[in-house]
Design a protein around this motif. Structure first.
Motif, mmCIF file in Angstrom:
data_model
loop_
_atom_site.group_PDB
_atom_site.id
_atom_site.type_symbol
_atom_site.label_atom_id
_atom_site.label_comp_id
_atom_site.label_asym_id
_atom_site.label_seq_id
_atom_site.Cartn_x
_atom_site.Cartn_y
_atom_site.Cartn_z
ATOM 1 N N LEU A 162 -15.796 -8.947 7.343
ATOM 2 C CA LEU A 162 -15.666 -8.070 6.187
ATOM 3 C C LEU A 162 -17.038 -7.747 5.595
ATOM 4 C CD1 LEU A 162 -13.269 -6.836 4.697
ATOM 5 C CD2 LEU A 162 -13.377 -8.732 3.089
ATOM 6 N N THR A 163 -17.314 -6.451 5.422
ATOM 7 C CA THR A 163 -18.578 -6.030 4.813
ATOM 8 C C THR A 163 -18.523 -6.242 3.304
ATOM 9 O OG1 THR A 163 -17.737 -3.771 4.758
ATOM 10 C CG2 THR A 163 -19.124 -4.362 6.617
ATOM 11 N N PRO A 164 -19.684 -6.434 2.656
ATOM 12 C CA PRO A 164 -19.687 -6.768 1.221
ATOM 13 C C PRO A 164 -19.109 -5.678 0.324
ATOM 14 C CG PRO A 164 -21.808 -7.299 2.229
ATOM 15 C CD PRO A 164 -21.033 -6.535 3.237
ATOM 16 N N ASN A 165 -19.025 -4.435 0.822
ATOM 17 C CA ASN A 165 -18.550 -3.344 -0.027
ATOM 18 C C ASN A 165 -17.030 -3.172 0.016
ATOM 19 O OD1 ASN A 165 -18.619 -2.395 2.683
ATOM 20 N ND2 ASN A 165 -18.470 -0.300 1.948
ATOM 21 N N ARG A 166 -16.314 -4.125 0.582
ATOM 22 C CA ARG A 166 -14.860 -3.986 0.666
ATOM 23 C C ARG A 166 -14.152 -5.162 -0.010
ATOM 24 N NH1 ARG A 166 -12.470 -0.477 3.960
ATOM 25 N NH2 ARG A 166 -10.781 -0.888 2.471
ATOM 26 N N PRO A 167 -14.312 -5.305 -1.329
ATOM 27 C CA PRO A 167 -13.618 -6.407 -2.015
ATOM 28 C C PRO A 167 -12.101 -6.267 -1.964
ATOM 29 C CG PRO A 167 -14.568 -4.875 -3.617
ATOM 30 C CD PRO A 167 -15.096 -4.477 -2.273
ATOM 31 N N ASP A 168 -11.607 -5.031 -1.800
ATOM 32 C CA ASP A 168 -10.160 -4.833 -1.752
ATOM 33 C C ASP A 168 -9.531 -5.483 -0.525
ATOM 34 O OD1 ASP A 168 -11.712 -2.717 -0.436
ATOM 35 O OD2 ASP A 168 -9.765 -1.883 0.127
ATOM 36 N N CYS A 169 -10.324 -5.710 0.506
ATOM 37 C CA CYS A 169 -9.804 -6.322 1.730
ATOM 38 C C CYS A 169 -10.104 -7.810 1.822
ATOM 39 C CB CYS A 169 -10.327 -5.579 2.960
ATOM 40 S SG CYS A 169 -9.574 -3.955 3.154
ATOM 41 N N THR A 170 -10.437 -8.422 0.678
ATOM 42 C CA THR A 170 -10.493 -9.881 0.639
ATOM 43 C C THR A 170 -9.090 -10.440 0.395
ATOM 44 O OG1 THR A 170 -11.016 -9.847 -1.732
ATOM 45 C CG2 THR A 170 -12.870 -9.938 -0.203
ATOM 46 N N SER A 171 -8.088 -9.565 0.408
ATOM 47 C CA SER A 171 -6.690 -9.981 0.289
ATOM 48 C C SER A 171 -5.912 -9.461 1.488
ATOM 49 C CB SER A 171 -6.069 -9.430 -0.997
ATOM 50 O OG SER A 171 -5.898 -8.020 -0.913
ATOM 51 N N GLN A 261 -3.379 -12.111 -2.442
ATOM 52 C CA GLN A 261 -3.572 -10.974 -3.342
ATOM 53 C C GLN A 261 -5.035 -10.726 -3.701
ATOM 54 O OE1 GLN A 261 -1.122 -8.924 -4.359
ATOM 55 N NE2 GLN A 261 0.382 -10.060 -3.160
ATOM 56 N N GLY A 262 -5.955 -11.550 -3.192
ATOM 57 C CA GLY A 262 -7.361 -11.389 -3.565
ATOM 58 C C GLY A 262 -7.603 -11.703 -5.025
ATOM 59 N N ARG A 263 -6.781 -12.536 -5.631
ATOM 60 C CA ARG A 263 -6.859 -12.864 -7.049
ATOM 61 C C ARG A 263 -7.101 -14.376 -7.194
ATOM 62 N NH1 ARG A 263 -8.373 -13.342 -11.847
ATOM 63 N NH2 ARG A 263 -8.590 -11.071 -11.805
ATOM 64 N N VAL A 365 -13.163 -8.011 -8.283
ATOM 65 C CA VAL A 365 -11.720 -8.085 -8.092
ATOM 66 C C VAL A 365 -11.055 -6.958 -8.878
ATOM 67 C CG1 VAL A 365 -11.787 -10.585 -7.752
ATOM 68 C CG2 VAL A 365 -11.390 -9.662 -10.039
ATOM 69 N N ASP A 366 -9.791 -6.744 -8.625
ATOM 70 C CA ASP A 366 -9.035 -5.686 -9.291
ATOM 71 C C ASP A 366 -8.772 -6.096 -10.740
ATOM 72 O OD1 ASP A 366 -7.352 -3.703 -10.109
ATOM 73 O OD2 ASP A 366 -5.760 -4.119 -8.656
ATOM 74 N N PRO A 367 -9.380 -5.401 -11.720
ATOM 75 C CA PRO A 367 -9.165 -5.805 -13.113
ATOM 76 C C PRO A 367 -7.725 -5.603 -13.571
ATOM 77 C CG PRO A 367 -10.379 -3.731 -13.006
ATOM 78 C CD PRO A 367 -10.286 -4.247 -11.619
ATOM 79 N N GLU A 368 -7.048 -4.595 -13.001
ATOM 80 C CA GLU A 368 -5.680 -4.312 -13.414
ATOM 81 C C GLU A 368 -4.683 -5.351 -12.894
ATOM 82 O OE1 GLU A 368 -4.503 -0.836 -15.301
ATOM 83 O OE2 GLU A 368 -5.957 -2.332 -15.977
ATOM 84 N N TYR A 369 -5.121 -6.216 -11.975
ATOM 85 C CA TYR A 369 -4.218 -7.242 -11.450
ATOM 86 C C TYR A 369 -4.418 -8.582 -12.146
ATOM 87 C CZ TYR A 369 -1.163 -9.473 -8.029
ATOM 88 O OH TYR A 369 -0.114 -10.142 -7.433
ATOM 89 N N PRO A 448 -8.979 4.166 -7.519
ATOM 90 C CA PRO A 448 -8.124 3.046 -7.948
ATOM 91 C C PRO A 448 -8.944 1.845 -8.404
ATOM 92 C CG PRO A 448 -8.122 3.248 -5.550
ATOM 93 C CD PRO A 448 -8.844 4.446 -6.077
ATOM 94 N N SER A 449 -8.302 1.019 -9.207
ATOM 95 C CA SER A 449 -9.009 -0.107 -9.829
ATOM 96 C C SER A 449 -9.491 -1.134 -8.824
ATOM 97 C CB SER A 449 -8.088 -0.791 -10.847
ATOM 98 O OG SER A 449 -6.883 -1.239 -10.225
ATOM 99 N N TRP A 450 -8.873 -1.156 -7.638
ATOM 100 C CA TRP A 450 -9.267 -2.163 -6.644
ATOM 101 C C TRP A 450 -10.402 -1.691 -5.736
ATOM 102 C CZ3 TRP A 450 -4.303 0.066 -6.639
ATOM 103 C CH2 TRP A 450 -4.066 1.025 -5.663
ATOM 104 N N ARG A 451 -11.012 -0.523 -6.019
ATOM 105 C CA ARG A 451 -12.098 -0.017 -5.186
ATOM 106 C C ARG A 451 -13.382 0.185 -6.008
ATOM 107 N NH1 ARG A 451 -11.105 1.951 -0.164
ATOM 108 N NH2 ARG A 451 -13.371 1.717 -0.023
ATOM 109 N N PRO A 452 -14.022 -0.889 -6.486
ATOM 110 C CA PRO A 452 -15.269 -0.741 -7.246
ATOM 111 C C PRO A 452 -16.428 -0.229 -6.411
ATOM 112 C CG PRO A 452 -14.873 -3.055 -6.749
ATOM 113 C CD PRO A 452 -13.639 -2.306 -6.337
ATOM 114 N N ASP A 453 -16.267 -0.216 -5.075
ATOM 115 C CA ASP A 453 -17.357 0.224 -4.199
ATOM 116 C C ASP A 453 -17.456 1.737 -4.108
ATOM 117 O OD1 ASP A 453 -14.769 -0.246 -2.813
ATOM 118 O OD2 ASP A 453 -15.767 0.727 -1.139
ATOM 119 N N VAL A 454 -16.448 2.475 -4.534
ATOM 120 C CA VAL A 454 -16.455 3.935 -4.413
ATOM 121 C C VAL A 454 -17.110 4.538 -5.658
ATOM 122 C CG1 VAL A 454 -15.032 6.007 -4.223
ATOM 123 C CG2 VAL A 454 -14.413 3.938 -2.953
#
Length: 807
Positions: A162-171, A261-263, A365-369, A448-454
């Motif tokens: 996993l590349t560092p810019n994909r926190p959404d895929c740590t779940s 859930q990456g949470r 991480v996703d703040p909305e979660y 979306p809230s789970w994509r801080p890299d975009v």
């Protein structure tokens, strides 16, 4: 990032095979690094013990006859205390590799009795650490069938890089979302948690921070009356499969949520928390005993969760041992919080702590979660441990403001060459969770809230490209240049390569050293300014950007010497940093020689002595290297000036400054100051140089790249010797320059071949003897011509140096 196939399919409705899933993961940018198909567990079968007799030669061993479902029973010698007739367990035949003990079985002879296999324990099959007895299965277990399939040990494990810019895929849920967006199945949506709540959470929380970004939100809930035993087998198997050790139900639930859930979650034993909780900066010198049994010394740069007695957790990284949950926990506080990614990264790095929580929080991480994550964790706690949930406390969270990116559809074609329709681009973004609004050739895309890299339109192009398919990009040749053999590299790139070749041809080896050095070394070489101090160093001793290549090269040479390689000649062509502005980065060629590593040869060999080698390196070796770099870069050597002395890290009497004209400094060379070597803990004969490639003027443009015709004079060159008496303070270079300038058309070279000091030339004086090479061009020179040239040389030297011919 590891996960099992069955765990993924809990989030993804798909009929795709393992190979198809792995292929698609790599295609959409989630590169599959390894797949464990669990083939090692396939040989184990379910078997029934037909009889169990005492071993004739050993009191603690039994001789078993085992029905493996293949026909006649197999004899096995077993020492497990629970071995008995009628027991059903897992059998391994000879030739089977047993992963838990790292042994391949063979037919054995144990105390005179043949044993043709093994009845296995849970530890031997890496199910748990239990080794007290062999596996005991229910009476309805199918004898002769695969034990791996029966016990779900054949669940393949997939690991992605996993590349560092994909926190959404740590779940695993995030990975499933990407696969569904690519068309490989449908993303499953779980129903929102639903459970009864009773009363309030009595423990209140305060955010006592000078910067709200350090903890943008914190949620907390008390669950009363839990029973904290082992987690269920399915959860233990999943955690074990990805390399985690099951501990107890409460801790396993938090680990499960981290990957599912990456949470990242945390649980406190409520009985061990005194009073209310406060999120604050740690005080200088405060310590905490963490869950890894190590004590950490903290400071104001670390954010902690504390109660009235002290620190209970290092926020977002690791909990404290004091408030950890064990089998005696009855009331538990469940925490779900948000933390500043930069602060988490700095804290984890400074303390040397690597955890799954830090891995996710420092990426974002996703703040909305935050609150839904607390709800889902509470649901699992109630389901697995029982109890009664109180109403949640939520502090500090002000909601998520989505980023909106202006997206011209034409960017997809411009940046990737792909022809993707507007409709397909919209569909891809929608499946990934983006919201597209507007119409026409430019639209607004809500992230979306789970994509801080975009952050920008190029990121959206990347999303469209990877889901549409990178393999759809057709290979195309580079466009040809208008000019034949047109220059591609910049002047600096050309000079960088030329410098490397020149130094390599002089017997030096290229080194690559760190751009970060300790603060004391930076100050030693003219750096150390606050502007060049790293905000987030990878190590405490790599705190500053280097102002010079020499510290890294000198310490590298010393490391070689410490290992027995004392004669070292190394160089580096790289960047140094004078300030934090773009023009403060210099392109420098630097090198050092140690011991006897001169151009003539290092070491005490007779062949080197014949060539003048085998002697300690000195200032002249460094001077020759520096001038070789300058010459290789194409500068006219006749315009080079050398002045005595250099920066303070060089020896004041054995160093020089290279200039082009009176103002442009091209570099420095020399032996090093003893205090400099002492400060670096470096010893031995050492010399070095640095040449600033970016200080060299751009070459004049020529009308053609064709080399001019070679012009050789048909007339014999002549050499004449002169000896001048000058003051001791006069540099030999000044005499060379004066003699060369007497007649630049005829004088083609000047060399110093002798320097003499003594009473015969006068006190405070010295004699410098030079050899002047004269090359006639138009005709053979007469005696009168030589006499006139001699007078010019004598007059020029007298004018610029005050020297007179020695009588």
């Amino acid at each position: 990032m590891k996960f099992t196939l069955s765990w993924l399919k809990e989030h993804l409705e798909t009929d795709a095979t393992l190979d198809e899933i792995c292929t698609r993961l790599t295609e959409i940018g989630l590169e599959v690094e390894d797949v464990d198909d669990k083939a090692a567990f396939k040989p184990f079968v379910i078997a029934r013990v037909v009889s169990a007799e005492k071993h004739p030669q050993a009191d603690r061993l039994k001789v078993l006859m085992v029905d493996t479902g293949s026909g006649s029973p197999v004899q096995v010698v077993c020492g497990a205390p629970n071995a008995r007739a009628g027991l059903i367990g897992a059998f391994a035949a000879p030739g089977t590799y047993v992963p838990g003990i790292d042994v391949t079985l063979a037919v054995g002879n144990i105390r005179g009795v043949e044993s043709r296999g093994m009845m296995c324990s849970e530890k031997e099959l890496q199910i748990s650490d239990n080794h007290d007895g062999i596996i005991d299965l229910p009476d309805d277990a199918p004898v002769g069938k695969s034990y791996a399939a029966y016990a779900h040990l054949d669940d393949p494990v997939i690991e992605i890089n996993l590349t560092p810019n994909r926190p959404d895929c740590t779940s695993i849920h995030g990975i499933a979302r990407d696969l569904a967006a690519s068309g490989l199945g449908t993303l499953k949506t779980r129903a929102a948690p639903s459970f009864a709540v009773e009363g309030e959470t009595p423990v209140k929380l305060t955010l006592d921070l000078d910067d709200p970004k350090l903890c943008p939100g914190f949620s907390l809930r008390l669950v009363r009356g839990v029973r904290n035993g082992p987690s269920p087998r399915w959860m233990q198997q999943r955690l074990t499969a990805i390399g985690l050790r099951p501990i107890n139900a409460l801790v396993d639930i938090t680990n499960y949520m981290t990957f599912d859930q990456g949470r990242p979650m945390h649980v406190f034993d409520a009985a061990k928390v005194t009073g209310n909780l406060t999120v604050r900066r740690a005080r200088e010198g405060e310590t905490v005993l963490a869950l890894d049994q190590r004590e950490y010394r903290l400071g104001p740069n670390n954010v902690v969760i504390s109660d009235e007695d002290g620190i209970e957790s290092i926020g977002g990284i690791m909990g404290g041992e004091h408030s950890g949950c064990d089998e005696n926990t009855v009331d538990v506080l469940v925490e779900s919080a948000l933390w500043d990614p930069m602060n988490i990264a700095k804290t984890g790095r400074s303390l040397g702590i690597i955890t799954d929580a830090r891995y996710r929080f420092e990426r974002g991480v996703d703040p909305e979660y935050m609150v839904p994550g607390l709800e889902r964790t509470t649901e699992l706690v109630l389901e697995l441990c029982g109890g009664t949930a109180a109403r949640a406390e939520v502090v500090g969270y002000k909601g998520h403001e989505p980023k909106v990116v202006d997206f011209p559809y034409s960017e997809v074609k411009r940046l990737t060459g792909l022809e993707v329709s507007t409709e397909e681009s919209n569909a891809i973004l929608a499946r990934l969770g983006f919201t597209v609004s507007g119409s026409g050739e430019r639209v607004s895309v809500s992230v979306p809230s789970w994509r801080p890299d975009v952050d920008g339109k190029a990121d959206l192009v990347e999303e469209v490209m990877r889901i549409h398919g990178v393999d759809n990009i057709k290979p195309a040749p580079l466009e040809s240049h208008a000019a034949v053999n047109g220059r591609i590299l910049t002047t600096l790139q050309i000079r960088t390569r030329a410098a490397k070749r020149a130094l390599a041809s002089r017997g030096m080896l290229e080194a690559v050293t760190w751009s970060f050095i300790p603060e004391d070394q930076a100050k030693l070489f003219g750096g150390g300014s606050p502007a060049l101090k790293l905000a987030n160093p990878i190590a405490a001793e790599m705190s500053d950007m280097r102002p010079s290549l020499l510290p890294g090269l000198l310490t590298a040479a010393q490391r070689n010497a410490d290992k027995g390689y004392g004669d070292v000649a190394i160089f580096e062509v790289s960047g140094t940093y004078e300030n934090d502005r773009p023009d403060g980065q210099r392109r420098v060629a630097g090198g050092i020689r140690r011991g006897t590593a001169s151009l003539a040869g290092g070491g005490r060999m007779w062949s080197n002595a014949v060539k003048g080698g085998g002697k300690p390196v000195d200032v002249f070796d460094a001077k020759a290297d520096a001038l070789a770099v300058i010459e290789a870069c194409g500068l006219p050597m006749g315009n080079i000036q050398i002045e005595q002395g250099g920066p303070e890290w060089y020896h004041p009497g054995r160093s020089g400054t290279i200039k082009m004209g009176p103002k442009v400094v091209l570099g420095y060379f020399g032996e090093f100051h003893p205090l400099t070597l002492e400060a670096l803990d470096v010893s031995g004969a050492l010399c070095g140089f640095e040449v600033y490639l970016d200080a060299m003027a751009e070459p004049k443009k020529k009308a053609t790249r064709t080399k001019p015709a070679l012009e050789l004079s048909p007339f014999q060159a002549v050499k004449r010797d002169f000896a001048f008496v000058v003051d001791k303070t006069v540099e030999s270079g000044a005499i060379i320059k004066a003699a060369t300038g007497a007649d630049r058309k005829l004088v083609t070279g000047v060399n110093v071949f002798d320097i003499f000091e003594g009473a015969s030339v006068g006190e405070g004086k010295k004699s410098v003897a030079i050899e002047v090479q004269i090359q006639p061009v138009e005709r053979t020179l007469t005696d009168e011509d030589f006499e006139a040239l001699t007078q010019k040389i004598v007059a020029s030297v007298a004018k610029f140096t005050g020297g007179v011919l020695r009588s």
